[in-house]
Design an enzyme around this catalytic site. Structure first.
Site, PDB file in Angstrom:
ATOM      1  N   ALA A 191       0.828  -1.215   0.000  1.00 15.18           N
ATOM      2  CA  ALA A 191       0.000   0.000   0.000  1.00 15.18           C
ATOM      3  C   ALA A 191       0.858   1.260   0.000  1.00 15.18           C
ATOM      4  O   ALA A 191       0.355   2.370   0.042  1.00 15.18           O
ATOM      5  CB  ALA A 191      -0.930   0.001   1.213  1.00 15.18           C
ATOM      6  N   ASP A 212      13.087   4.010   3.124  1.00 10.81           N
ATOM      7  CA  ASP A 212      12.147   3.185   3.884  1.00 10.81           C
ATOM      8  C   ASP A 212      12.827   2.509   5.065  1.00 10.81           C
ATOM      9  O   ASP A 212      12.325   2.511   6.190  1.00 10.81           O
ATOM     10  CB  ASP A 212      11.528   2.110   2.985  1.00 10.81           C
ATOM     11  CG  ASP A 212      10.753   2.712   1.831  1.00 10.81           C
ATOM     12  OD1 ASP A 212      10.589   3.951   1.811  1.00 10.81           O
ATOM     13  OD2 ASP A 212      10.332   1.952   0.952  1.00 10.81           O
TER      14      ASP A 212
HETATM   15  P1  ADP Z   1       5.351  -2.718   0.614  1.00 10.91           P
HETATM   16  O1  ADP Z   1       5.089  -1.502  -0.202  1.00 10.91           O
HETATM   17  O2  ADP Z   1       4.292  -2.905   1.643  1.00 10.91           O
HETATM   18  O3  ADP Z   1       6.729  -2.762   1.162  1.00 10.91           O
HETATM   19  P2  ADP Z   1       6.346  -4.923  -0.902  1.00 10.91           P
HETATM   20  O4  ADP Z   1       5.794  -5.638  -2.064  1.00 10.91           O
HETATM   21  O5  ADP Z   1       7.640  -4.233  -1.035  1.00 10.91           O
HETATM   22  O6  ADP Z   1       5.198  -3.938  -0.384  1.00 10.91           O
HETATM   23  O7  ADP Z   1       6.526  -5.941   0.313  1.00 10.91           O
HETATM   24  C1  ADP Z   1       5.502  -6.837   0.645  1.00 10.91           C
HETATM   25  C2  ADP Z   1       6.113  -8.191   0.934  1.00 10.91           C
HETATM   26  O8  ADP Z   1       6.780  -8.148   2.217  1.00 10.91           O
HETATM   27  C3  ADP Z   1       5.082  -9.281   1.061  1.00 10.91           C
HETATM   28  O9  ADP Z   1       4.803  -9.861  -0.197  1.00 10.91           O
HETATM   29  C4  ADP Z   1       5.779 -10.269   1.992  1.00 10.91           C
HETATM   30  O10 ADP Z   1       6.683 -11.064   1.287  1.00 10.91           O
HETATM   31  C5  ADP Z   1       6.572  -9.354   2.914  1.00 10.91           C
HETATM   32  N1  ADP Z   1       5.760  -9.027   4.121  1.00 10.91           N
HETATM   33  C6  ADP Z   1       5.335  -7.816   4.524  1.00 10.91           C
HETATM   34  N2  ADP Z   1       4.596  -7.904   5.658  1.00 10.91           N
HETATM   35  C7  ADP Z   1       4.543  -9.218   5.972  1.00 10.91           C
HETATM   36  C8  ADP Z   1       3.908  -9.966   7.016  1.00 10.91           C
HETATM   37  N3  ADP Z   1       3.161  -9.378   7.941  1.00 10.91           N
HETATM   38  N4  ADP Z   1       4.092 -11.300   7.025  1.00 10.91           N
HETATM   39  C9  ADP Z   1       4.835 -11.922   6.078  1.00 10.91           C
HETATM   40  N5  ADP Z   1       5.432 -11.265   5.070  1.00 10.91           N
HETATM   41  C10 ADP Z   1       5.292  -9.932   4.998  1.00 10.91           C
END
Ligand code: ADP
Ligand code: MG
Length: 380
Positions: A119, A168
């Site tokens: 998001a 970040d």
């Molecule tokens: P964002 O913009 O939220 O960083 P990304 O695509 O870079 O989106 O990262 C999302 C990825 O991080 C998910 O696909 C997962 O692999 C990992 N991730 C984030 N939060 C969690 C969580 N609560 N549990 C497991 N994996 C997570």
């Protein structure tokens, strides 16, 4: 979340370990400034990742993701890279720590999070920062926080295929409750500024769209900025990045560069100044000026840098119409969230109007995330 983690840890691994957490982030202002050597102005937020961790005396990591309800085991050598995306973040942090001569041995872990994925709040940085910070403490590596941020960034680059900047991970590790951090992306100097908007709320409206244009447009914007900087450099050799240029220096080269490049550069130079102006305003507690700058950023991103989209412009316009203090697209653009500074008494009517009118116009509901500026990486 804590209780669920501890229960699962107890079931899988027995004796409890230590609890660590880190945070997602927002960026109040300073967009597309990082690769131009300018400022960003992020802060950690009150949602993140929490992990329980205990050394297990082997050379294997045994990890359980509560949110994916999935267990993964992996070794610590390069060839042990796990299949699961989520596990690669943890594996990458281990490997990048080892590459920096840090010690990492096998551990057991259970973790969960409440940052919405993808998001624009950087759930991935929250995940990396939690483990980078925790492993550094657990194995007594004494790596400084800046290098820990680099460990997170290199994890994205080398193990997750995301060529991100440092903001970040930096925000997630350095974040402090009630403070935003102005980071100079050229020198890496940073400074904390107070952010305690009493009587206001910080709310993100997620348009839930992501337009395809994003990556090719990003490269084109970068090229425009480099072109403008090169033209200015002919007159002012001290200009290394576009952010070093004064506005009048840009005017000098107006006829030497394409109009499009001029507009892109106009936005960037203005944005760098806006970050400084927002910092001044925060030191005075002047949130109305902060809000006005957010609108100016939105205007710049929409009309000069041209990285907005119909959905985001709609949300911004609606905010303005309702006298919301500040509103702008957050992140690279072409979708994602707007970040809004909203007076308490306007919060409910604003959210209701957004829900009704956005849904009516675009056929799907946006999502709403309330955030509070909070602490970053820490041991609980
Ligand atoms: P964002 O913009 O939220 O960083 P990304 O695509 O870079 O989106 O990262 C999302 C990825 O991080 C998910 O696909 C997962 O692999 C990992 N991730 C984030 N939060 C969690 C969580 N609560 N549990 C497991 N994996 C997570
Ligand atoms: Mg991410």
């Amino acid at each position: 979340m804590k209780q669920r983690i501890q229960e699962k840890f107890n079931t899988l691994f027995g004796e409890p370990g230590d609890l660590y957490a880190s945070a997602g982030r927002i960026n109040l202002i300073g967009e597309h400034t990082d690769y131009n050597g300018g400022y960003v102005f992020p802060g950690a937020i009150d949602c993140g990742i929490m992990a329980e961790i205990k050394v297990n005396g082997t050379q294997k990591v045994r990890a359980f993701s509560l949110d994916y309800d999935e267990y993964v085991e992996f070794g610590l050598q390069e060839e042990d890279k796990p299949e699961q995306q989520w596990a690669r973040y943890i594996f990458g942090v281990c490997r990048e720590t080892i590459k920096r001569c840090g010690k990492v041995e096998g551990f057991d872990t259970v973790f969960a999070g409440d940052v919405p994925l993808g998001a624009g709040l950087s759930s991935s940085a929250a995940l990396e920062s939690t483990y980078a910070f925790a492993l550094n403490e657990i194995f007594g590596n004494g790596i400084d926080k800046f290098q820990l941020a680099k460990i997170g960034q290199s994890t994205e680059h080398n193990y997750c295929g995301v060529k991100c900047g440092i903001m970040d991970q930096f925000a997630s590790l350095f974040g402090k409750a009630g403070s935003l951090i102005r980071l100079n992306c050229k020198t890496m100097e940073y400074k904390y500024f107070p952010f305690n908007p009493e009587g206001y709320r910080l709310v993100l409206i997620d348009s839930c769209v992501k337009h395809e244009l994003a990556s090719s447009a990003y490269n084109k914007r970068r090229a425009s900025c480099e072109n403008a900087a090169a033209a200015i450099r002919k007159n002012h050799p001290e200009v290394e990045f576009l952010s070093d240029a004064k506005r009048v220096w840009l005017d000098e080269v107006r006829d030497d560069i394409p109009e499009e490049d001029f507009l892109r550069a106009e936005y960037v130079i203005g944005e760098v100044q806006r970050v400084l102006d927002v910092c001044d305003a925060l030191e005075r507690g002047d949130y109305e000026t902060v809000g006005e700058m957010m609108y100016q950023t939105h205007f710049g991103m929409s009309k000069l840098y041209e990285v907005s989209c119909e959905e985001l412009d709609f949300l911004n316009k609606l905010a303005r119409k309702m006298d919301v203090t500040g509103s702008r697209v957050m992140g690279g653009g072409f979708g994602g969230c707007t970040i809004n500074l909203v007076k308490d008494e306007l919060y409910m009517p604003f959210i209701e109007a957004v829900m009704d009118q956005f849904t009516e116009k675009f056929g799907h509901a946006p999502k709403v995330y309330n955030v509070v500026i909070s602490d970053g990486a820490r041991k609980l």
